[in-house]
Design an enzyme around this catalytic site. Structure first.
Site, mmCIF file in Angstrom:
data_model
loop_
_atom_site.group_PDB
_atom_site.id
_atom_site.type_symbol
_atom_site.label_atom_id
_atom_site.label_comp_id
_atom_site.label_asym_id
_atom_site.label_seq_id
_atom_site.Cartn_x
_atom_site.Cartn_y
_atom_site.Cartn_z
ATOM 1 N N HIS A 1 0.841 -1.203 0.000
ATOM 2 C CA HIS A 1 0.000 0.000 0.000
ATOM 3 C C HIS A 1 0.876 1.252 0.000
ATOM 4 O O HIS A 1 1.719 1.430 0.882
ATOM 5 C CB HIS A 1 -0.949 -0.002 1.206
ATOM 6 C CG HIS A 1 -2.011 -1.049 1.074
ATOM 7 N ND1 HIS A 1 -2.412 -1.855 2.119
ATOM 8 C CD2 HIS A 1 -2.749 -1.420 -0.010
ATOM 9 C CE1 HIS A 1 -3.354 -2.681 1.684
ATOM 10 N NE2 HIS A 1 -3.573 -2.437 0.405
ATOM 11 N N GLU B 1 1.647 3.788 3.064
ATOM 12 C CA GLU B 1 2.129 3.259 4.342
ATOM 13 C C GLU B 1 3.656 3.326 4.385
ATOM 14 O O GLU B 1 4.349 2.319 4.427
ATOM 15 C CB GLU B 1 1.578 1.833 4.534
ATOM 16 C CG GLU B 1 0.045 1.824 4.510
ATOM 17 C CD GLU B 1 -0.587 0.429 4.436
ATOM 18 O OE1 GLU B 1 0.128 -0.573 4.529
ATOM 19 O OE2 GLU B 1 -1.831 0.370 4.277
ATOM 20 N N ARG C 1 -3.280 4.703 -2.055
ATOM 21 C CA ARG C 1 -3.116 3.348 -1.509
ATOM 22 C C ARG C 1 -2.796 2.312 -2.589
ATOM 23 O O ARG C 1 -2.028 1.381 -2.381
ATOM 24 C CB ARG C 1 -4.432 2.969 -0.804
ATOM 25 C CG ARG C 1 -4.602 1.501 -0.414
ATOM 26 C CD ARG C 1 -5.900 1.343 0.373
ATOM 27 N NE ARG C 1 -6.332 -0.042 0.533
ATOM 28 C CZ ARG C 1 -6.152 -0.749 1.653
ATOM 29 N NH1 ARG C 1 -5.519 -0.239 2.685
ATOM 30 N NH2 ARG C 1 -6.609 -1.989 1.732
ATOM 31 N N ASN D 1 -3.719 -5.597 -2.201
ATOM 32 C CA ASN D 1 -3.991 -6.550 -1.133
ATOM 33 C C ASN D 1 -5.436 -7.051 -1.158
ATOM 34 O O ASN D 1 -5.964 -7.547 -0.173
ATOM 35 C CB ASN D 1 -3.668 -5.953 0.242
ATOM 36 C CG ASN D 1 -3.239 -7.027 1.238
ATOM 37 O OD1 ASN D 1 -2.600 -8.012 0.851
ATOM 38 N ND2 ASN D 1 -3.600 -6.868 2.514
ATOM 39 N N HIS E 1 2.779 -3.678 6.722
ATOM 40 C CA HIS E 1 1.860 -2.570 6.449
ATOM 41 C C HIS E 1 1.991 -1.573 7.604
ATOM 42 O O HIS E 1 2.691 -1.819 8.575
ATOM 43 C CB HIS E 1 0.404 -3.052 6.432
ATOM 44 C CG HIS E 1 0.006 -3.909 5.278
ATOM 45 N ND1 HIS E 1 -0.970 -3.552 4.378
ATOM 46 C CD2 HIS E 1 0.423 -5.145 4.876
ATOM 47 C CE1 HIS E 1 -1.133 -4.501 3.473
ATOM 48 N NE2 HIS E 1 -0.300 -5.492 3.750
ATOM 49 N N TYR F 1 -1.077 1.353 9.492
ATOM 50 C CA TYR F 1 -0.578 1.423 10.843
ATOM 51 C C TYR F 1 -1.531 0.698 11.772
ATOM 52 O O TYR F 1 -2.564 0.194 11.302
ATOM 53 C CB TYR F 1 -0.489 2.918 11.270
ATOM 54 C CG TYR F 1 -1.808 3.662 11.173
ATOM 55 C CD1 TYR F 1 -2.632 3.803 12.305
ATOM 56 C CD2 TYR F 1 -2.261 4.188 9.960
ATOM 57 C CE1 TYR F 1 -3.850 4.465 12.208
ATOM 58 C CE2 TYR F 1 -3.485 4.839 9.878
ATOM 59 C CZ TYR F 1 -4.263 4.974 10.999
ATOM 60 O OH TYR F 1 -5.476 5.604 10.897
ATOM 61 N N GLU G 1 1.105 -4.974 10.938
ATOM 62 C CA GLU G 1 0.743 -3.558 10.853
ATOM 63 C C GLU G 1 1.631 -2.824 11.848
ATOM 64 O O GLU G 1 1.464 -2.952 13.063
ATOM 65 C CB GLU G 1 -0.732 -3.355 11.233
ATOM 66 C CG GLU G 1 -1.735 -4.067 10.339
ATOM 67 C CD GLU G 1 -2.125 -3.284 9.098
ATOM 68 O OE1 GLU G 1 -1.622 -2.156 8.904
ATOM 69 O OE2 GLU G 1 -2.936 -3.813 8.319
HETATM 70 N N1 ING Z 1 -4.663 -3.285 6.413
HETATM 71 C C1 ING Z 1 -4.884 -4.520 5.725
HETATM 72 C C2 ING Z 1 -5.717 -4.303 4.470
HETATM 73 O O1 ING Z 1 -5.269 -4.751 3.424
HETATM 74 C C3 ING Z 1 -5.542 -6.895 6.068
HETATM 75 C C4 ING Z 1 -5.540 -5.529 6.624
HETATM 76 C C5 ING Z 1 -4.487 -7.733 6.271
HETATM 77 C C6 ING Z 1 -6.608 -7.337 5.313
HETATM 78 C C7 ING Z 1 -4.489 -9.005 5.734
HETATM 79 C C8 ING Z 1 -6.605 -8.612 4.749
HETATM 80 C C9 ING Z 1 -5.550 -9.437 4.960
HETATM 81 O O2 ING Z 1 -6.793 -3.728 4.520
HETATM 82 C C10 ING Z 1 -4.099 -2.190 5.864
HETATM 83 N N2 ING Z 1 -3.750 -1.183 6.701
HETATM 84 O O3 ING Z 1 -3.861 -2.116 4.705
HETATM 85 ZN ZN ZN Z 2 -1.876 -1.763 4.129
#
Ligand code: ING
Ligand code: ZN
Length: 284
Positions: free
Chosen positions: A49, A52, A108, A126, A179, A181, A254
């Site tokens: 992302h 971040e 992002r 992601n 990632h 936070y 995170e």
């Molecule tokens: N958090 C992740 C995101 O992609 C996450 C949280 C981790 C979701 C693993 C799914 C799997 O939304 C951030 N801050 O990006």
């Molecule tokens: Zn992230």
């Protein structure tokens, strides 16, 4: 990374792929050749992302920590190289990172165009991995910040990392994605609130990581599955690494902070973040 590797024994720069906008993507590998059969591998990436920023910075700090310790012939680090090969890829979304640095700090996604000249650009990398893709916590809307893409692995960046992980899957025992936070140490699954059958083993590792962090800087990191600690989100890299690539210890970290600065964690916390994650005290 190229310079650091050139000046450090046991370090190699790897080409992993090329981004949508044509940026060359690299990883570094620290390994000590031995006559023993291929070693178990640990993969750490960051920056999926764009906004971040602390994640790539912390990964670079970790790489630096490794390099300095190797140059000093640190016994503890060399013994870590006896047991494992270490792969670091500090920026797996270089187009997004560049865009965040120059145009929109809170960007992002990637920077791909899948819908002609429509103004909405980019995919949430992601949400783009092919495991329960688009089932939950992801959007069909190209304008959404959690747009999962027109199809799984639509992004050259996720495909490049996928292919690398598949090539090394038989040796890899850990996949970790940085990632920020929130200070969470997460294990799969993101697509369901059900827990993986080995979740107690995963929690054992995460509890130990949290204890080491706390003893280093005093920061507290919350542990659990991504769905149960945060929210449901399918198509994440850690779910895919565990379920499809078969990498048993798959995590999302995170990093700092708790929201005071959020994505804008100040520069002067990079050192501390790096220290708590790599536990520099190990190498002192
Ligand atoms: N958090 C992740 C995101 O992609 C996450 C949280 C981790 C979701 C693993 C799914 C799997 O939304 C951030 N801050 O990006
Ligand atoms: Zn992230």
């Amino acid at each position: 990374m190229r310079k650091l590797c050139r000046e450090t024994p046991h370090c190699r720069l790897f080409y992993v792929g090329t981004s949508y906008e044509g940026r060359v993507m690299h990883a570094v590998k620290f390994s000590q050749s031995s006559s023993a059969s291929p070693k178990r591998g640990i993969w750490i990436d960051a920056g999926i992302h764009a906004r971040e920023w602390l994640a790539p910075a912390t990964a670079m700090h970790l790489i630096h920590t490794f390099a300095v310790a190797i140059r000093r012939n640190d016994r503890q680090l060399l013994s870590m190289l006896d047991d494992y090969d270490w792969y670091f890829m500090p920026c797996i979304n270089p187009d997004g990172y560049e865009y965040s640095r120059n145009h929109d700090r809170l960007w992002r996604k990637t920077r791909s165009r899948h819908h002609g000249n429509q103004e909405c650009i980019g995919v949430d990398s992601n949400r783009n991995w092919d495991f329960h893709w688009m089932e939950i916590g992801a959007s069909f809307d190209p304008c959404s910040s959690i747009y999962a893409g027109p199809y799984a692995f639509s992004e050259p960046e996720t495909r490049a990392v996928r292919d690398f992980l598949l090539t090394y899957r038989s040796t890899l025992v850990a996949y970790i994605s940085f990632h920020s936070y929130g200070q969470f140490l997460l294990h799969p699954w993101g697509y369901t609130s059900d827990l993986p059958e080995d979740h107690e083993k995963l929690m054992f590792v995460l509890d130990n990581v949290a204890a080491v962090i706390q003893s280093t800087t005093g920061k507290q990191y919350t542990r659990g599955s991504s769905t149960n600690v945060l929210y449901e989100a399918a198509g994440g890299s850690d779910d895919w690494a565990k379920a499809v690539a078969g990498i048993p210890f798959s995590f999302t970290f995170e990093l700092r902070d708790h929201g005071l600065h959020g994505f804008l964690v100040p520069e002067d916390e990079i050192e501390e973040s790096g220290r708590e994650i790599s536990r520099t005290s190990l190498f002192e």
